[in-house]
Design a protein around this motif. Structure first.
Motif, mmCIF file in Angstrom:
data_model
loop_
_atom_site.group_PDB
_atom_site.id
_atom_site.type_symbol
_atom_site.label_atom_id
_atom_site.label_comp_id
_atom_site.label_asym_id
_atom_site.label_seq_id
_atom_site.Cartn_x
_atom_site.Cartn_y
_atom_site.Cartn_z
ATOM 1 N N GLY A 469 12.148 -2.988 0.225
ATOM 2 C CA GLY A 469 11.520 -3.790 -0.691
ATOM 3 C C GLY A 469 12.261 -3.698 -1.966
ATOM 4 N N SER A 471 14.489 -6.162 -2.828
ATOM 5 C CA SER A 471 14.794 -7.483 -3.505
ATOM 6 C C SER A 471 14.348 -7.785 -4.778
ATOM 7 C CB SER A 471 14.393 -8.566 -2.341
ATOM 8 O OG SER A 471 12.999 -8.145 -2.170
ATOM 9 N N ARG A 472 13.063 -7.236 -5.310
ATOM 10 C CA ARG A 472 12.536 -7.595 -6.228
ATOM 11 C C ARG A 472 11.888 -6.216 -7.109
ATOM 12 N NH1 ARG A 472 8.076 -10.326 -5.244
ATOM 13 N NH2 ARG A 472 7.921 -10.184 -2.818
ATOM 14 N N SER A 473 11.678 -6.334 -8.385
ATOM 15 C CA SER A 473 10.674 -5.625 -9.089
ATOM 16 C C SER A 473 11.093 -4.145 -9.004
ATOM 17 C CB SER A 473 9.284 -5.854 -8.636
ATOM 18 O OG SER A 473 8.967 -7.010 -8.579
ATOM 19 N N ILE A 474 10.109 -3.198 -8.782
ATOM 20 C CA ILE A 474 10.499 -1.774 -8.749
ATOM 21 C C ILE A 474 11.457 -1.395 -7.833
ATOM 22 C CG2 ILE A 474 9.345 0.571 -8.268
ATOM 23 C CD1 ILE A 474 6.562 -0.636 -9.080
ATOM 24 N N ALA A 494 12.106 -8.662 2.917
ATOM 25 C CA ALA A 494 11.402 -9.109 4.063
ATOM 26 C C ALA A 494 11.830 -10.697 4.190
ATOM 27 C CB ALA A 494 9.839 -9.107 3.710
ATOM 28 N N SER A 495 11.891 -11.415 3.229
ATOM 29 C CA SER A 495 12.078 -12.632 3.565
ATOM 30 C C SER A 495 12.866 -13.411 2.229
ATOM 31 C CB SER A 495 10.848 -13.766 3.842
ATOM 32 O OG SER A 495 9.827 -13.331 2.556
ATOM 33 N N ASN A 496 12.767 -12.805 1.228
ATOM 34 C CA ASN A 496 13.490 -13.226 0.085
ATOM 35 C C ASN A 496 15.084 -12.893 -0.106
ATOM 36 O OD1 ASN A 496 13.888 -14.326 -2.459
ATOM 37 N ND2 ASN A 496 11.887 -13.700 -3.217
ATOM 38 N N LEU A 521 8.365 -5.566 7.643
ATOM 39 C CA LEU A 521 7.669 -4.248 7.959
ATOM 40 C C LEU A 521 6.243 -4.742 8.339
ATOM 41 C CD1 LEU A 521 8.873 -1.852 5.254
ATOM 42 C CD2 LEU A 521 9.562 -2.164 7.488
ATOM 43 N N ASN A 553 9.528 2.240 -0.645
ATOM 44 C CA ASN A 553 8.977 1.401 -1.542
ATOM 45 C C ASN A 553 8.181 0.078 -1.275
ATOM 46 O OD1 ASN A 553 8.934 0.225 -4.593
ATOM 47 N ND2 ASN A 553 10.008 -1.357 -3.377
ATOM 48 N N ILE A 601 6.631 5.616 -2.628
ATOM 49 C CA ILE A 601 5.930 5.129 -3.836
ATOM 50 C C ILE A 601 4.783 4.809 -3.301
ATOM 51 C CG2 ILE A 601 5.754 2.917 -5.406
ATOM 52 C CD1 ILE A 601 8.652 4.511 -5.466
ATOM 53 N N TYR A 616 -6.254 -1.159 -0.292
ATOM 54 C CA TYR A 616 -4.944 -0.949 -0.852
ATOM 55 C C TYR A 616 -4.784 0.556 -1.230
ATOM 56 C CZ TYR A 616 -1.107 -0.645 -4.263
ATOM 57 O OH TYR A 616 0.315 -0.263 -4.878
ATOM 58 N N LYS A 620 -2.381 3.839 0.079
ATOM 59 C CA LYS A 620 -1.454 4.768 -0.821
ATOM 60 C C LYS A 620 -1.920 6.180 -0.588
ATOM 61 C CE LYS A 620 1.279 1.511 -2.107
ATOM 62 N NZ LYS A 620 2.475 1.463 -1.844
ATOM 63 N N GLY A 647 1.784 3.222 -12.454
ATOM 64 C CA GLY A 647 0.401 2.779 -12.838
ATOM 65 C C GLY A 647 0.806 1.209 -12.848
ATOM 66 N N THR A 649 2.644 -1.993 -13.504
ATOM 67 C CA THR A 649 4.174 -2.187 -13.525
ATOM 68 C C THR A 649 4.553 -3.645 -13.564
ATOM 69 O OG1 THR A 649 4.316 0.218 -12.727
ATOM 70 C CG2 THR A 649 6.341 -1.387 -12.955
ATOM 71 N N ASN A 651 5.748 -6.755 -12.557
ATOM 72 C CA ASN A 651 6.632 -7.427 -11.517
ATOM 73 C C ASN A 651 6.443 -8.835 -11.433
ATOM 74 O OD1 ASN A 651 4.145 -8.125 -10.716
ATOM 75 N ND2 ASN A 651 3.908 -6.491 -8.846
HETATM 76 P P1 NAP Z 1 6.639 -6.676 -5.635
HETATM 77 O O1 NAP Z 1 7.248 -7.228 -6.823
HETATM 78 O O2 NAP Z 1 5.693 -7.199 -4.748
HETATM 79 O O3 NAP Z 1 7.909 -6.628 -4.314
HETATM 80 C C1 NAP Z 1 7.737 -6.114 -3.046
HETATM 81 C C2 NAP Z 1 8.858 -5.849 -2.459
HETATM 82 O O4 NAP Z 1 8.879 -5.406 -0.981
HETATM 83 C C3 NAP Z 1 9.814 -6.989 -2.155
HETATM 84 O O5 NAP Z 1 11.095 -6.585 -2.301
HETATM 85 C C4 NAP Z 1 9.405 -7.560 -0.723
HETATM 86 O O6 NAP Z 1 10.384 -8.314 -0.022
HETATM 87 C C5 NAP Z 1 9.052 -6.232 -0.187
HETATM 88 N N1 NAP Z 1 8.297 -6.315 0.931
HETATM 89 C C6 NAP Z 1 6.795 -6.790 0.694
HETATM 90 N N2 NAP Z 1 6.286 -7.090 2.094
HETATM 91 C C7 NAP Z 1 6.983 -6.713 2.797
HETATM 92 C C8 NAP Z 1 6.858 -6.563 4.268
HETATM 93 N N3 NAP Z 1 6.055 -6.796 4.971
HETATM 94 N N4 NAP Z 1 8.048 -5.944 4.918
HETATM 95 C C9 NAP Z 1 8.964 -5.731 4.138
HETATM 96 N N5 NAP Z 1 9.346 -5.826 2.966
HETATM 97 C C10 NAP Z 1 8.184 -6.219 2.274
HETATM 98 O O7 NAP Z 1 6.426 -5.337 -5.529
HETATM 99 P P2 NAP Z 1 6.436 -4.080 -6.664
HETATM 100 O O8 NAP Z 1 5.367 -4.415 -7.572
HETATM 101 O O9 NAP Z 1 7.668 -3.860 -7.238
HETATM 102 O O10 NAP Z 1 5.732 -2.697 -5.937
HETATM 103 C C11 NAP Z 1 6.638 -1.969 -5.193
HETATM 104 C C12 NAP Z 1 5.672 -0.799 -4.766
HETATM 105 O O11 NAP Z 1 5.144 -0.090 -5.963
HETATM 106 C C13 NAP Z 1 4.755 -0.934 -3.877
HETATM 107 O O12 NAP Z 1 4.643 -0.170 -2.751
HETATM 108 C C14 NAP Z 1 3.412 -1.196 -4.488
HETATM 109 O O13 NAP Z 1 2.350 -0.745 -3.841
HETATM 110 C C15 NAP Z 1 3.782 -0.031 -5.521
HETATM 111 N N6 NAP Z 1 3.066 -0.164 -6.938
HETATM 112 C C16 NAP Z 1 3.277 -1.056 -7.598
HETATM 113 C C17 NAP Z 1 2.464 -1.242 -8.799
HETATM 114 C C18 NAP Z 1 2.664 -2.268 -9.893
HETATM 115 O O14 NAP Z 1 1.995 -2.414 -10.841
HETATM 116 N N7 NAP Z 1 3.662 -3.251 -9.519
HETATM 117 C C19 NAP Z 1 1.629 -0.341 -9.206
HETATM 118 C C20 NAP Z 1 1.564 0.804 -8.359
HETATM 119 C C21 NAP Z 1 2.163 0.840 -7.259
HETATM 120 P P3 NAP Z 1 10.608 -9.753 -0.303
HETATM 121 O O15 NAP Z 1 11.417 -10.032 -1.613
HETATM 122 O O16 NAP Z 1 11.546 -10.365 0.679
HETATM 123 O O17 NAP Z 1 9.227 -10.442 -0.316
#
Ligand code: NAP
Length: 711
Positions: A469, A471-474, A494-496, A521, A553, A601, A616, A620, A647, A649, A651
């Motif tokens: 994961g 492609s974006r964000s964390i 996954a798709s992006n 996934l 991640n 993560i 969710y 975790k 915490g 974050t 995105n």
């Molecule tokens: P995000 O912006 O939603 O990005 C999700 C990433 O995971 C994207 O690269 C996406 O790929 C990929 N992904 C999602 N579903 C998938 C699947 N079924 N199969 C394969 N790849 C998949 O996520 P984020 O906010 O950066 O979070 C990253 C991690 O940190 C996650 O595990 C999340 O639970 C954890 N987290 C986030 C926060 C927060 O506030 N942001 C807080 C605590 C924990 P595509 O681009 O192709 O869709």
């Protein structure tokens, strides 16, 4: 001289300026250099076909210099980096000279190396006779190397015919049990083996990869290649080496494996089996008149960490320009254009022994120390602990890495074509001993190693990483950060696809290396698909499928009140966030060398309550259990497993476009702001580096103090 039991040789059937005995990498490098400089070279090799197994595959910095100076890196394909070791204790060889373009340790299977060097030798006109077993070597000049001298070589062809060839010089590159060495009367003092290892390439077995696993009964090493063949190496502690004239039976290897690991590999199909020991011997001289020795013919040692192959190739490179200079032209080392007199020639030849013998002695000592550390029992545990502590000190690392990489040894000139045709690919030759200058001048023009902007400390140079994961964000920030530290990063999505491409573009713009990889996934066959893409991408770029760093991640959030969670949503959350990481870890361990890093993560929601995310948060929580239990399981392999709990974050969720919401969310942190993706990436990058080796099984709170409460 060895007693001659064969009929006296026939009159010379062929003569050559130089006869090289042995068409392994050492003999072929020498043959190519000499033939290129116009020397008539004949190579005699007992084997009718080149070897098909790669006994050695590790190439060190100085050898990379030699290959680059001969413009061979392109032909060898993209070199793959990898971590080094000293007696099984991790040692980054980049410590020798981090600025060197070939800093570190590289992989080039012996079969490819031999093929490339063989093609080069033949391209320049060296003649290789296969199926010729040399049985005697008789200097024709009393062994004093006078100008008119020669050496007669008696051999037997594959069909039993006696053959005789005459060389102006004869070089024994015929390995450990060198006939040239014995026949020409070189003393070979040293020690016999007291310990034995088995080595086998086995098809059809599924055992975990292990780098150097010291177990109660011995040492076990296993590495599965992309074709599914596993190289096993095993030493049973306390067992004395057998006197052997042939390779051991596979049953013996399988028994040893069972004794050490308790794993049954008897059902496997052995492709190649051999045994080797920790014998240590070095010829008292590397030259007797017109007979010279190079490689294992001159020194035998436990083949640990590729030093035997590197030492041999470096012998050949030191010998080639000195030998080429015996034939007409002055050495092209920039010191003279006058033809050489006999005294100069003699000095040049003697110089080969003078330069290489002490280097060989030093290497043998270092290998003997490594052999004790690696194969010793509990009695060396304390020594390993102390050395491990010493290895934390940069000067110690630099000292040992320098010795192994050999960057402090002379970089010999490549003998020039006798016509002195300008060869633009050839770097300026330098005199041995002027190491620091020579290194600068030999910085290769070859594009084999991409240059990287030195913005960071390159803490992950030579490492490979998968960030799911990204492609974006964390995930994206993490991929960029790991690449900036020098890792080659697999950017998964996954798709992006477009976003993943953007991540790679950002990494490349930064001078790093990355590639994309798609797998949904939570869908059937997800992990299999992920690793198909991963292994292909790694193999193409590094020649190996080793994965050093795994960041789980990818994840999806719920955002649904407890009463609205459906079984389908629950299963989906679980499949992506918990089940996939579990099986990615399970599968990834096949690729992960010892000392690897797994970073999962998690989320601050495992520590503070938000009912909208109960399902969710449960996933975790499962991730944290994955961390805890695998950390214990993988401790013996030096692999750390940790969770990072962000915490809130930023995105691409639309909520981060609403200032009031951002302010409200930010107020949960003691720093009064929301987390940025770089905040999390920095924590992951820290855990990925060597300095974090003592942290495992941990949950690292990366929530900006959200857990401290009371805001
Ligand atoms: P995000 O912006 O939603 O990005 C999700 C990433 O995971 C994207 O690269 C996406 O790929 C990929 N992904 C999602 N579903 C998938 C699947 N079924 N199969 C394969 N790849 C998949 O996520 P984020 O906010 O950066 O979070 C990253 C991690 O940190 C996650 O595990 C999340 O639970 C954890 N987290 C986030 C926060 C927060 O506030 N942001 C807080 C605590 C924990 P595509 O681009 O192709 O869709």
């Amino acid at each position: 001289m060895a007693a001659r039991t064969e009929p006296a040789p026939l009159p010379p059937a062929r003569s050559a300026d130089v006869v090289i005995v042995g068409a392994g990498p050492v003999g072929l490098l020498l043959a190519g250099d000499l033939a290129r400089s116009g020397v008539d070279v004949l190579v005699l090799e007992e084997r009718t076909e080149p070897i098909t197994e790669s006994r050695a595959s590790t190439v060190h910095t100085r050898t990379m210099d030699l290959l680059a100076a001969r413009d061979l890196l392109g032909e060898l394909g993209p070199p793959a980096g990898g971590p080094g070791h000293f007696g099984g204790l991790r040692l980054e060889l980049t410590a020798a000279d981090p600025e060197h373009p070939y800093a570190g340790q590289w992989k080039a299977p012996q079969t490819s190396l031999e093929a490339v060097l063989g093609r080069r030798a033949q391209r320049h006109g060296a003649v290789v006779w296969r199926g010729c077993r040399v049985i005697d070597v008789v200097p024709g000049d009393g062994g004093d190397g006078t100008a008119e001298g020669h050496v007669d070589v008696a051999a037997v062809a594959a069909d039993g015919r006696s053959m005789a060839v005459r060389g102006g010089f004869v070089v024994g590159c015929d390995g450990e049990s060198s006939t040239v060495r014995a026949a020409a009367g070189f003393a070979f003092p040293g020690e016999d083996a007291t310990k034995e290892l088995f080595r086998a390439d086995v098809d059809g077995i599924e055992i975990p990869n292990r780098r150097f696993e010291r177990r109660e009964n011995g040492l076990a090493i296993a590495a599965r290649n992309p074709e599914g063949v596993t190289r096993v190496m095993v030493h049973v502690r306390g067992r004395r080496p057998e006197p052997r004239t042939t390779a051991p039976e596979f049953a013996e290897v399988a028994q040893a494996w069972w004794d050490v690991t308790g794993e049954d590999i008897t059902h496997g199909r052995p492709l190649w089996v051999n045994a080797f020991g920790n014998a240590r011997r070095q010829a008292d001289r590397y030259r007797r008149g017109r007979v010279l020795l190079a490689g294992d013919a001159a020194h035998i040692q436990l083949p640990v960490g590729g030093q035997a192959l590197n030492l041999g190739l470096q012998d050949a490179a030191e010998l080639s320009w000195r030998l080429a200079a015996q034939f007409g032209e002055p050495p092209d080392d920039g010191t003279s254009t006058e033809p050489l007199g006999a005294a100069d020639r003699e000095e040049l030849l003697e110089g080969y022994h003078a330069v290489r013998h002490p280097i060989g002695r030093r290497t043998l000592t270092n290998i003997a120390a490594q052999s004790e550390l690696l194969l010793g029992g509990p009695e060396v545990d304390a020594l390993r602990t102390v050395l491990g502590e010493l290895l934390d000190m940069p000067p110690v690392r630099r000292h040992l890495a320098t010795m192994i990489s050999a960057v402090d040894t002379p970089l010999p000139p490549v003998p020039q074509p006798r016509t002195n045709r300008p060869d633009p690919a050839r770097p300026t030759p330098v005199r041995p001993g002027t190491h620091s200058q020579s290194r600068r001048r030999h910085r290769p023009a070859a594009a084999a190693i991409p240059t990287r902007r030195k913005a960071t400390m390159d803490l992950l140079a030579g490492k490979t990483a998968l960030v799911t994961g990204s492609s974006r964000s964390i995930g994206r920030a993490t991929a960029i950060r790991l690449a900036r530290e020098g890792a080659l990063v697999a950017v998964h999505y996954a798709s992006n696809e477009q976003a993943a491409d953007e991540t790679v573009a950002a990494i490349e713009a930064d001078g790093g290396r990355a590639f994309t990889l798609q797998a949904e996934l939570g869908a059937p066959g997800d992990v299999h698909e992920l690793f198909l893409g991963l292994e292909a991408g790694l193999k193409e770029r590094t020649g190996s499928t080793d994965l050093n760093i795994l960041v789980n991640n990818a994840g999806i959030m719920g955002g649904v009140a407890p009463e609205d969670v459906t079984p389908e949503l629950f299963d989906r959350l679980y499949a992506v966030n918990a089940r996939a990481p579990f099986f990615i870890v399970q599968r990834g361990l096949q690729n992960m060398p010892d000392g690897g890093r797994i970073i999962n993560i998690s989320s601050g929601l495992t520590r503070f309550a938000n009912p909208q995310e109960v399902a969710y948060a449960m996933t975790k929580g499962a991730v944290d259990q994955l961390t805890l239990h695998y950390a214990k399981h993988l401790g013996p392999r030096g692999i750390t497993v940790n969770s990072v709990g962000p915490g809130i974050t930023r995105n691409d969720s639309p909520v981060f476009g609403i200032p009031e919401a951002v302010q409200q969310m930010g107020a949960m942190s003691v720093f009064n702001r929301v987390g940025e993706t770089d905040d999390i990436a920095a924590v992951v990058a820290f855990l990925a580096q060597d300095e974090a080796r003592w942290i495992t099984g941990s949950y690292l709170d990366a929530s900006g103090g959200t857990l401290l409460g009371g805001q």
